[in-house]
Design a protein around this motif. Structure first.
Motif, PDB file in Angstrom:
ATOM      1  N   MET A 116     -11.063  -7.508   3.687  1.00 57.53           N
ATOM      2  CA  MET A 116      -9.871  -6.698   3.482  1.00 57.53           C
ATOM      3  C   MET A 116     -10.184  -5.605   2.459  1.00 57.53           C
ATOM      4  O   MET A 116     -10.786  -5.871   1.429  1.00 57.53           O
ATOM      5  N   SER A 117      -9.775  -4.382   2.746  1.00 58.54           N
ATOM      6  CA  SER A 117     -10.035  -3.264   1.847  1.00 58.54           C
ATOM      7  C   SER A 117      -9.158  -3.370   0.600  1.00 58.54           C
ATOM      8  O   SER A 117      -8.147  -4.083   0.589  1.00 58.54           O
ATOM      9  N   GLU A 118      -9.531  -2.640  -0.442  1.00 59.84           N
ATOM     10  CA  GLU A 118      -8.721  -2.591  -1.672  1.00 59.84           C
ATOM     11  C   GLU A 118      -7.309  -2.105  -1.350  1.00 59.84           C
ATOM     12  O   GLU A 118      -6.325  -2.624  -1.868  1.00 59.84           O
ATOM     13  N   PHE A 119      -7.219  -1.104  -0.486  1.00 57.64           N
ATOM     14  CA  PHE A 119      -5.919  -0.538  -0.139  1.00 57.64           C
ATOM     15  C   PHE A 119      -5.055  -1.565   0.599  1.00 57.64           C
ATOM     16  O   PHE A 119      -3.858  -1.693   0.318  1.00 57.64           O
ATOM     17  N   GLU A 120      -5.658  -2.319   1.505  1.00 58.79           N
ATOM     18  CA  GLU A 120      -4.893  -3.345   2.224  1.00 58.79           C
ATOM     19  C   GLU A 120      -4.448  -4.454   1.270  1.00 58.79           C
ATOM     20  O   GLU A 120      -3.345  -4.994   1.414  1.00 58.79           O
ATOM     21  N   ARG A 121      -5.285  -4.813   0.300  1.00 57.85           N
ATOM     22  CA  ARG A 121      -4.872  -5.802  -0.712  1.00 57.85           C
ATOM     23  C   ARG A 121      -3.675  -5.286  -1.497  1.00 57.85           C
ATOM     24  O   ARG A 121      -2.751  -6.027  -1.817  1.00 57.85           O
ATOM     25  N   PHE A 122      -3.722  -3.990  -1.835  1.00 53.93           N
ATOM     26  CA  PHE A 122      -2.616  -3.358  -2.556  1.00 53.93           C
ATOM     27  C   PHE A 122      -1.341  -3.404  -1.711  1.00 53.93           C
ATOM     28  O   PHE A 122      -0.276  -3.797  -2.187  1.00 53.93           O
ATOM     29  N   LEU A 123      -1.443  -3.023  -0.441  1.00 53.25           N
ATOM     30  CA  LEU A 123      -0.275  -3.007   0.445  1.00 53.25           C
ATOM     31  C   LEU A 123       0.268  -4.404   0.710  1.00 53.25           C
ATOM     32  O   LEU A 123       1.461  -4.560   1.007  1.00 53.25           O
ATOM     33  N   ALA A 124      -0.571  -5.429   0.587  1.00 57.48           N
ATOM     34  CA  ALA A 124      -0.132  -6.805   0.839  1.00 57.48           C
ATOM     35  C   ALA A 124       0.941  -7.261  -0.152  1.00 57.48           C
ATOM     36  O   ALA A 124       1.628  -8.252   0.098  1.00 57.48           O
ATOM     37  N   GLN A 125       1.116  -6.530  -1.248  1.00 53.60           N
ATOM     38  CA  GLN A 125       2.157  -6.853  -2.230  1.00 53.60           C
ATOM     39  C   GLN A 125       3.544  -6.404  -1.753  1.00 53.60           C
ATOM     40  O   GLN A 125       4.542  -6.716  -2.392  1.00 53.60           O
ATOM     41  N   LEU A 126       3.582  -5.665  -0.648  1.00 55.49           N
ATOM     42  CA  LEU A 126       4.826  -5.070  -0.156  1.00 55.49           C
ATOM     43  C   LEU A 126       5.336  -5.792   1.085  1.00 55.49           C
ATOM     44  O   LEU A 126       4.546  -6.363   1.836  1.00 55.49           O
ATOM     45  N   PRO A 127       6.628  -5.724   1.342  1.00 52.20           N
ATOM     46  CA  PRO A 127       7.135  -6.200   2.635  1.00 52.20           C
ATOM     47  C   PRO A 127       6.468  -5.399   3.759  1.00 52.20           C
ATOM     48  O   PRO A 127       6.108  -4.227   3.576  1.00 52.20           O
ATOM     49  N   ALA A 128       6.327  -6.006   4.917  1.00 49.51           N
ATOM     50  CA  ALA A 128       5.598  -5.389   6.035  1.00 49.51           C
ATOM     51  C   ALA A 128       6.074  -3.976   6.390  1.00 49.51           C
ATOM     52  O   ALA A 128       5.244  -3.080   6.578  1.00 49.51           O
ATOM     53  N   PRO A 129       7.387  -3.699   6.458  1.00 52.70           N
ATOM     54  CA  PRO A 129       7.810  -2.330   6.805  1.00 52.70           C
ATOM     55  C   PRO A 129       7.372  -1.302   5.746  1.00 52.70           C
ATOM     56  O   PRO A 129       7.016  -0.178   6.082  1.00 52.70           O
ATOM     57  N   ASP A 130       7.416  -1.696   4.472  1.00 57.11           N
ATOM     58  CA  ASP A 130       7.004  -0.788   3.398  1.00 57.11           C
ATOM     59  C   ASP A 130       5.496  -0.560   3.428  1.00 57.11           C
ATOM     60  O   ASP A 130       5.022   0.553   3.194  1.00 57.11           O
ATOM     61  N   ALA A 131       4.746  -1.615   3.704  1.00 55.90           N
ATOM     62  CA  ALA A 131       3.295  -1.474   3.834  1.00 55.90           C
ATOM     63  C   ALA A 131       2.958  -0.536   4.982  1.00 55.90           C
ATOM     64  O   ALA A 131       2.062   0.312   4.870  1.00 55.90           O
ATOM     65  N   ALA A 132       3.690  -0.646   6.067  1.00 56.92           N
ATOM     66  CA  ALA A 132       3.454   0.235   7.228  1.00 56.92           C
ATOM     67  C   ALA A 132       3.697   1.692   6.852  1.00 56.92           C
ATOM     68  O   ALA A 132       2.940   2.581   7.262  1.00 56.92           O
ATOM     69  N   ARG A 133       4.737   1.958   6.046  1.00 58.47           N
ATOM     70  CA  ARG A 133       4.999   3.332   5.602  1.00 58.47           C
ATOM     71  C   ARG A 133       3.832   3.854   4.771  1.00 58.47           C
ATOM     72  O   ARG A 133       3.444   5.006   4.893  1.00 58.47           O
ATOM     73  N   GLY A 134       3.279   2.993   3.929  1.00 58.69           N
ATOM     74  CA  GLY A 134       2.126   3.395   3.129  1.00 58.69           C
ATOM     75  C   GLY A 134       0.918   3.732   3.993  1.00 58.69           C
ATOM     76  O   GLY A 134       0.212   4.713   3.747  1.00 58.69           O
ATOM     77  N   ARG A 135       0.686   2.924   5.019  1.00 62.48           N
ATOM     78  CA  ARG A 135      -0.436   3.192   5.936  1.00 62.48           C
ATOM     79  C   ARG A 135      -0.266   4.530   6.650  1.00 62.48           C
ATOM     80  O   ARG A 135      -1.225   5.225   6.923  1.00 62.48           O
ATOM     81  N   GLU A 136       0.990   4.867   6.982  1.00 62.34           N
ATOM     82  CA  GLU A 136       1.262   6.136   7.664  1.00 62.34           C
ATOM     83  C   GLU A 136       1.042   7.331   6.732  1.00 62.34           C
ATOM     84  O   GLU A 136       0.599   8.388   7.172  1.00 62.34           O
ATOM     85  N   LEU A 137       1.358   7.151   5.464  1.00 65.57           N
ATOM     86  CA  LEU A 137       1.346   8.276   4.523  1.00 65.57           C
ATOM     87  C   LEU A 137      -0.043   8.562   3.940  1.00 65.57           C
ATOM     88  O   LEU A 137      -0.472   9.709   3.865  1.00 65.57           O
TER      89      LEU A 137
END
Length: 196
Positions: free
Chosen positions: A1-22
């Motif tokens: 898992m990348s550092e960024f994915e570990r960071f996003l894992a702290q968020l609810p799935a919809p919020d993590a998805a927004r981060g991936r898009e941005l």
């Protein structure tokens, strides 16, 4: 898992998805600037790989290192972005770096619209505040040798990635003074223990 994915894992799935898009991948070469003092910061970066130095130059042009940022951390000119002003700091890549980068305005809009991002950024802001307060206390109350020892405790994992000049700039001494501090600490540690 990348550092960024570990960071996003702290968020609810919809919020993590927004981060991936941005956020989008970006690379900086060693010595390249992410932010230059005097510029208005326009992006937020998340460090996947690499090391950054946040610094200011004093009136004589001497660099004063305020902080280092490494893998797993956000990097941007925080105070300038909050005040929507030009940056007083320069952020330099000390190594070839891979980041996930978002435009500042889109990032701010995403955070404003998401309770999950707001909680995560509040947690990161609190941690940053505590680090800044600790750094201020060190600079005001600790002597150079203590500041160097605290650097080793807090950033020992980065020491091998930094030059003596960069460490000295962070500690607030010249490279020559840092050499004397190191020699003194080594000689103190090499003295035989006193016997009773």
């Amino acid at each position: 898992m990348s550092e960024f994915e570990r960071f996003l894992a702290q968020l609810p799935a919809p919020d993590a998805a927004r981060g991936r898009e941005l956020f989008r991948p970006a690379k900086l070469e060693r010595g390249e600037l992410m932010v230059r003092a005097g510029d208005k910061p326009d992006r937020v970066g998340f460090i996947e790989r690499g090391l950054f130095r946040v610094y200011q130059a004093d009136a004589s042009g001497t660099d004063r290192t305020l902080a280092f940022r490494a893998e797993g951390e956000l990097v941007c000119a925080y105070s300038a972005a909050l005040r929507r002003e030009t940056s007083h700091v320069t952020i330099e890549a000390l190594e070839p770096a891979e980041l996930m980068v978002a435009p500042r305005s889109a990032y701010d809009a995403m955070v404003a619209a998401s309770a999950g991002w707001q909680r995560l950024i509040a947690k990161l802001t609190e941690a940053l505040y505590l680090r800044v307060e600790q750094r201020q206390t060190e600079l005001l109350l600790a002597d150079a040798a203590e500041r160097y020892q605290r650097f080793l405790v807090g950033h020992g994992d980065l020491a091998s990635r930094l030059t003596q000049r960069q460490i000295a700039s962070y500690v607030g001494v010249t490279p020559e003074a840092l050499s004397r501090i190191r020699r003194r600490l080594i000689s103190i540690n090499d003295e035989p223990a006193a016997t009773a």
